[in-house]
Write an enzyme that holds these catalytic residues in place. Structure first.
Site, PDB file in Angstrom:
ATOM      1  N   LYS A  37       0.847  -1.194   0.000  1.00 37.82           N
ATOM      2  CA  LYS A  37       0.000   0.000   0.000  1.00 37.82           C
ATOM      3  C   LYS A  37       0.884   1.246   0.000  1.00 37.82           C
ATOM      4  O   LYS A  37       1.939   1.268   0.649  1.00 37.82           O
ATOM      5  CB  LYS A  37      -0.894  -0.016   1.248  1.00 37.82           C
ATOM      6  CG  LYS A  37      -1.966   1.069   1.273  1.00 37.82           C
ATOM      7  CD  LYS A  37      -2.865   0.910   2.519  1.00 37.82           C
ATOM      8  CE  LYS A  37      -3.960   1.964   2.575  1.00 37.82           C
ATOM      9  NZ  LYS A  37      -4.822   1.809   3.779  1.00 37.82           N
ATOM     10  N   SER A  83      -9.789   1.799   2.867  1.00 34.10           N
ATOM     11  CA  SER A  83      -8.914   2.596   2.034  1.00 34.10           C
ATOM     12  C   SER A  83      -7.859   1.804   1.258  1.00 34.10           C
ATOM     13  O   SER A  83      -7.271   2.319   0.315  1.00 34.10           O
ATOM     14  CB  SER A  83      -8.190   3.621   2.911  1.00 34.10           C
ATOM     15  OG  SER A  83      -7.283   2.968   3.787  1.00 34.10           O
ATOM     16  N   SER A  95      -9.940  -0.570   6.959  1.00 37.73           N
ATOM     17  CA  SER A  95      -9.339  -0.368   5.640  1.00 37.73           C
ATOM     18  C   SER A  95      -8.664  -1.590   5.022  1.00 37.73           C
ATOM     19  O   SER A  95      -8.291  -1.557   3.852  1.00 37.73           O
ATOM     20  CB  SER A  95      -8.325   0.777   5.697  1.00 37.73           C
ATOM     21  OG  SER A  95      -8.989   2.005   5.786  1.00 37.73           O
TER      22      SER A  95
END
Lengths: 95, 491, 477
Positions: free
Chosen positions: B79, B154, B178
């Protein structure tokens, strides 16, 4: 509105954010909705309840006072948008 | 069979057995990315050059008979809020569009010690603030099951990359759901470990007391392998727990006879859509059938989690994001008349509206006169929620709830109301508030054949029980075998 | 004009003399090239986390114990949020509602009178970076070497009533911090500095006047003069019917004037909240007791001991113990030559004068304690006269050579050979019949003249006692 336009202006200032009139309107509405939700908590009896700042019961996490090499200045300043004389450069600070 | 569709465990075995070279594995995954990425847009940055260099080093080691680690040669995606030395780390924000860290996050070093190869950085909601990855300023990541829908957020890019088989596993971060929510939306395994199990050093902070890094994988076994690689104490993180290291693959036992699974009926009442409810009820039956004991439990304060979360998370975020001021790194506005103007223009232009909204909310709840009413009270309610779970775990081994109240929604569905979007996190947020481990695993398909995730929650640092229950559920259900169709996306 | 009472409280910032910064392993050393003692942590790069330096807690606790504070068994660190280019994280990690030390006091001496000044609290916090004005471009440059150097902030009660008291308080505090060896107290380098909160009110008035805060004073002179300036300004303002604004002020030491800063204090809302990245500090009785038991002898105790053990006057003892460096120097020299009064006289006399002229501290001088002790021994043994010794000391101070070498090289050994001295005395007596006549006529002053002539002949080396004895013998013969 549980939060006023003036309050939104104030917190935008504290946050160093500029808002257009339109944005001010929009954020005032949206933040009011969220603050309304947050106000749910005011109904809960929290008398005598200890606040949780850390989810783990940690204390006294220390580091020994032993020096290690610092980074090269070039790396420290690598991402700086403006630099001069081995320093990060900013517009004149007026006191 | 295509290499990219293997599990992490299988490809690692093949590399070790020299049935394939690491280069072949990389070639294959990058060719898969070439094919699929234009549709899914999961990645912000690909690190091809570095990956091939590392592949060469690892292959040489392997050929010399050295051990290259449990993840030796396996391509992993990261990420874009996890710091990678020398590789752009943008947090999907304009603010950091040109920022290259000069150090590695601890998890990156750990993954590399385990032999993994970082192949790219994945898309996300800006500064991890969002539930759909729509707040990204870099890309629009699509749900591989329906390209017209969001992948969740997210960590949407990390979920989509694993789901679309563009990485064998990935790392995400979970502050309020997330990892688990996008895992649910994309039908992969998403694990949010106990707060403190994984070092946060190098994870670009959103909410410090809630953030936790965790893996996405295609199977529970792969998630356990990833957890083995990244878990452990880190002297650089004050909040990192100093515990004995465990081998989480030992939890991969297909048996839950006698395990007590808690069902918080009082909490799962509102906002749940019928298809999710159906899948959840079916999951209960499955567990029963496998010999687990189902027990109704009460989490009376869990419903306050969302409010608690939005106060604590935004307060911490408002402080954590102060450093983006256009001075030392990142975006700097072009025209400014003085220092204050530089600050304001930089932050006004550099942050997107969701980030601004949260910074302002956080500033509000901490500001003079409001601290006690909001922040302190939220911390007190946090204590009540923690105690709720503590009591629940006296009665059960794990808790099962849906991961999200609905399946993945279409792009723009929540544009009108941020609050509605926040409600998508209702089932994931309590876990962060209480600092517990949670896992989302494929649990069926609902409306429009979209995936539904089932979430298990365990007591703090009881990842063993968590993984065992998840593994058993997975091994006795077919959902994880399905691959996404990548339909839609024409409009 | 009415009689005004001045109310002063001091916030003293002392940089702790740890090897490394508060939250990372970078050096705290002063004077390095800009941005060379930096890492991602102290420059607040995205994703970094702090880990507290153990020594910071130890040093701050010691400071609290030495100033009679209560040490908190439970304290925590908080974030103070504001934007400034010298603050990379846009928050300063400090302590808000639960500081490490609370409720102490210090006794100060002003004009022979003792006064007790209350200490509200001592907390730990990180220093900010340094801003340098670039005269060429007009921009401001940021040097982050000082970012996150550990500090303690010592906040006094508003018990101080004059510039003299403020200086005495600061001197006492400096002396204690030096004794504890927790701060190098180099005020010119900014490692010890203070903010002065000051208000005035007509004597008898109950409520305080509006206070101003003059920031960052880093010399005793600046503290003294800025206070005098601000007292005068506020009284004049009030007398003229003006208003005192609560404001932050700066002191221009060169121009000798204070001025209000342009940044508005009331715009600040620091939004303190508990630092989620750092753990609470929980101190055990055992930890605190152990530090307490091992505190070094404090200045006022040492002073008493000097008076008792070395039979020194209070005045001497006070000066010798006011700085640990001076006390150490004194003790070391005395251990060697065993003549406390002589060592004391030397330190308090010429030595201090010369140090002041050079603006250096005793430990920066080329003269070591051993050197001084040897010099004193030479006098005590009669090898050189006290007068010659002064000359020798000046050489020692300039060159750092030891006394013996200077005495030998320059041939300054005192003449104590009676035969040789007698010869010279006789010669001087023979050459000055008028002086002898004067002496015999009752003019004692003539002796002084003759001694002077003899000393001149011997280049000052003749033992003066012997000269006197022989001179009288010869004249009175």
């Amino acid at each position: 509105m549980s939060i006023s336009k003036d309050e939104v202006k104030h917190i935008a200032n504290l946050s160093k954010l500029n808002l257009t009139d339109e944005e001010l309107e929009k954020y005032t509405n949206e933040l009011s909705d969220i603050v309304d939700m947050a106000n749910e908590l005011s109904n809960i009896d929290v008398e005598g309840v200890k606040p949780t700042a850390h989810i783990l019961d940690i204390q006294n996490v220390f580091r020994e006072d032993i020096q290690q090499p610092s980074y090269d200045r070039e790396l420290i300043l690598k991402n700086a948008p403006s630099k001069d004389a081995g320093c990060v450069s900013v517009p004149k600070v007026v006191e | 069979m295509d290499l990219y569709s293997l599990t992490l465990a299988d490809v690692a075995k093949k590399i070790k057995a020299k049935e394939v070279s690491i280069k072949e594995v990389l070639d294959d995954i990058y060719s898969r990315i070439d094919t699929v990425e234009p549709k899914v847009e999961a990645y912000i940055t690909l690190t091809k050059e570095k990956a091939y260099e590392r592949a060469q080093v690892l292959q040489q080691k392997l050929d010399n008979g050295e051990d290259i680690g449990p993840l030796g040669g396996v391509p992993i995606a990261i990420k874009d809020n996890i710091s990678t030395e020398g590789v752009l780390t943008t947090c999907a924000s304009k603010m950091l569009e040109n920022y290259t860290p000069i150090y590695n996050a601890t998890v990156i070093n750990k993954l590399e010690e385990a032999g993994a190869i970082v192949i790219g950085k994945t898309n996300m909601d800006e500064f991890a603030m969002g539930s759909s990855t729509e707040t990204s300023k870099q890309k629009e990541t699509k749900n591989p099951w329906d390209l017209d829908r969001v992948p969740g957020g997210s960590s949407g890019g990390s979920a989509a990359a694993v789901s679309a088989q563009m990485a064998y596993a990935s790392l995400g971060s979970d502050t309020g759901g997330s990892i688990r929510q996008p895992a649910s939306y994309c039908s992969v395994v998403g694990l949010k470990p106990t707060y403190g199990l994984i070092s946060r050093f190098g994870l670009i902070a959103f909410a410090s007391s809630l953030d936790q890094i965790g893996p996405f994988a295609r199977t529970v076994e792969d998630a356990a392998l990833m957890l083995n690689a990244i878990a452990g104490h880190d002297e650089k993180d004050t909040t990192s727990a100093n515990l004995e290291e465990k081998d989480y693959t030992k939890a991969l036992v297909n048996d839950i006879k006698g395990k007590v699974v808690g069902i918080p009926t009082d909490f799962i009442r509102e906002g749940i859509s019928p298809d999710v409810k159906e899948a959840y009820d079916k999951a209960i039956e499955t567990l029963k059938g496998l010999g687990a004991e189902i027990k109704e439990i009460s989490l009376e304060y869990a419903k306050y989690s969302l409010a608690t979360y939005y106060i604590i998370a935004t307060a911490e975020a408002s402080s954590n994001l102060g450093r983006y001021d256009g001075i030392r790194y990142g975006y700097r506005a072009k025209d400014f008349k003085d220092l204050d103007d530089l600050y304001r223009k930089t932050r006004t232009e550099g942050f997107g509206s969701e980030v601004k909204r949260r910074i302002m909310l956080g500033t509000y709840v901490l500001s003079s006169g409001y601290y006690d009413a909001y922040y302190k009270r939220a911390q007190q309610v946090r204590t009540l929620i923690v105690n709720n779970f503590r009591k629940a775990f006296e009665e059960c081994d794990v808790i099962m709830i849906p991961t999200a109240p609905k399946v993945a929604f279409k792009f723009g569905a929540h544009d009108a109301s941020p609050l509605e979007m926040y409600l998508e996190d209702i089932y994931t947020v309590p876990v962060n508030i209480a600092g517990l481990p949670g896992i989302s695993i494929p649990g069926g398909f609902g409306e429009n054949n979209m995936p539904i995730g089932i979430q298990f929650i365990a007591n703090a640092f009881d990842e063993m029980n968590l993984l065992q229950v998840a593994y058993t559920f997975e091994q006795n259900t077919p959902y994880h075998n399905e691959v996404p169709t990548m339909r839609g996306g024409n409009n | 004009m009415k009689d005004y009472e001045v109310i002063i409280g001091l916030e003293v910032h002392a940089e702790l003399s740890t090897n490394t910064k508060m939250y990372c392993n970078c050096s705290t050393e002063f004077g390095a090239d800009p941005n060379t003692h930096c890492c991602p942590i102290c420059t607040g790069m995205p994703g970094v986390l702090p880990v507290l330096n153990k020594k910071v807690v130890e040093y701050a606790t010691k400071a609290g114990l030495a100033t009679n504070c209560e040490i908190s068994r439970f304290s925590k660190q908080d974030r103070k949020n504001y934007f400034y280019p010298d603050l990379p994280k846009a928050y300063q990690t400090s302590q808000y509602d639960l500081p490490l030390c609370i409720g102490g006091h210090l006794d100060i001496n002003v004009n022979g009178e003792q006064k007790r000044i209350g200490i509200t609290r001592i907390h730990i916090e990180e220093d900010a970076g340094k801003l340098i004005h670039d005269a060429y471009t007009g921009d401001t440059l940021v040097d982050m070497n000082r970012c996150a150097v550990p500090l303690i902030e010592i906040v006094s009660e508003p018990d101080i009533r004059s510039a003299d008291e403020a200086v005495a308080y600061m001197q006492t505090l400096k002396s204690i911090l030096e004794y504890l060896d927790v701060c190098d107290c180099k005020m010119q380098e900014g490692s010890l500095r203070c903010d002065v909160n000051l208000s005035v009110r007509p004597r008898g008035q109950k409520e305080f006047g509006t206070r101003t805060e003059t920031k960052n004073l880093n010399s005793f002179k600046a503290i003294h003069n800025s206070i005098e300036f601000e007292i005068k300004r506020q009284i004049e303002e009030v007398e003229n019917g003006g208003k005192i604004y609560q404001e932050t002020r700066r002191w221009d030491d060169a121009k000798g004037i204070g001025y209000a800063m342009r940044t508005k204090e009331d715009a600040h809302d620091y939004r303190y909240f508990p630092e989620p990245d750092l753990a609470p500090i929980v101190l055990s009785e055992e930890y605190i007791q152990n530090l307490k038991d091992n505190l070094p002898e404090m200045p006022h105790i040492k002073k008493e001991r000097y008076m008792k053990d070395f039979d020194l006057p209070e005045y001497d003892a006070d000066i010798l113990t006011s700085s640990i460096k001076t006390a150490k120097f004194f003790e070391e020299a005395n251990d060697i030559c065993n003549n406390p009064k002589a060592v004391s006289n030397w330190i308090m006399g010429d030595f201090t004068r010369m140090l002041n002229e050079k603006e250096i501290e005793i430990d920066e001088s080329k003269v070591t304690a051993q050197n001084l002790a040897e010099l004193i021994s030479l006098i005590d043994k009669g090898t050189i006269s006290s007068k010659i010794a002064k000359q020798v000391f000046e050489d020692m101070f300039e060159t750092g050579e030891n006394a013996k070498d200077i005495v030998e090289k320059k041939g300054l050994v005192q003449m104590s050979d009676e035969g040789a001295i007698k010869e010279i005395v006789q010669k001087v007596v023979d050459a000055n019949p008028q002086s002898i006549a004067d002496y015999k006529a009752g003019k004692d002053r003539a002796i002084g003249f003759l001694v002077g002539q003899i000393m001149k002949e011997t280049k000052g080396k003749a033992n003066p006692q012997i000269v006197n004895k022989l001179l009288l013998e010869i004249i009175n013969k």
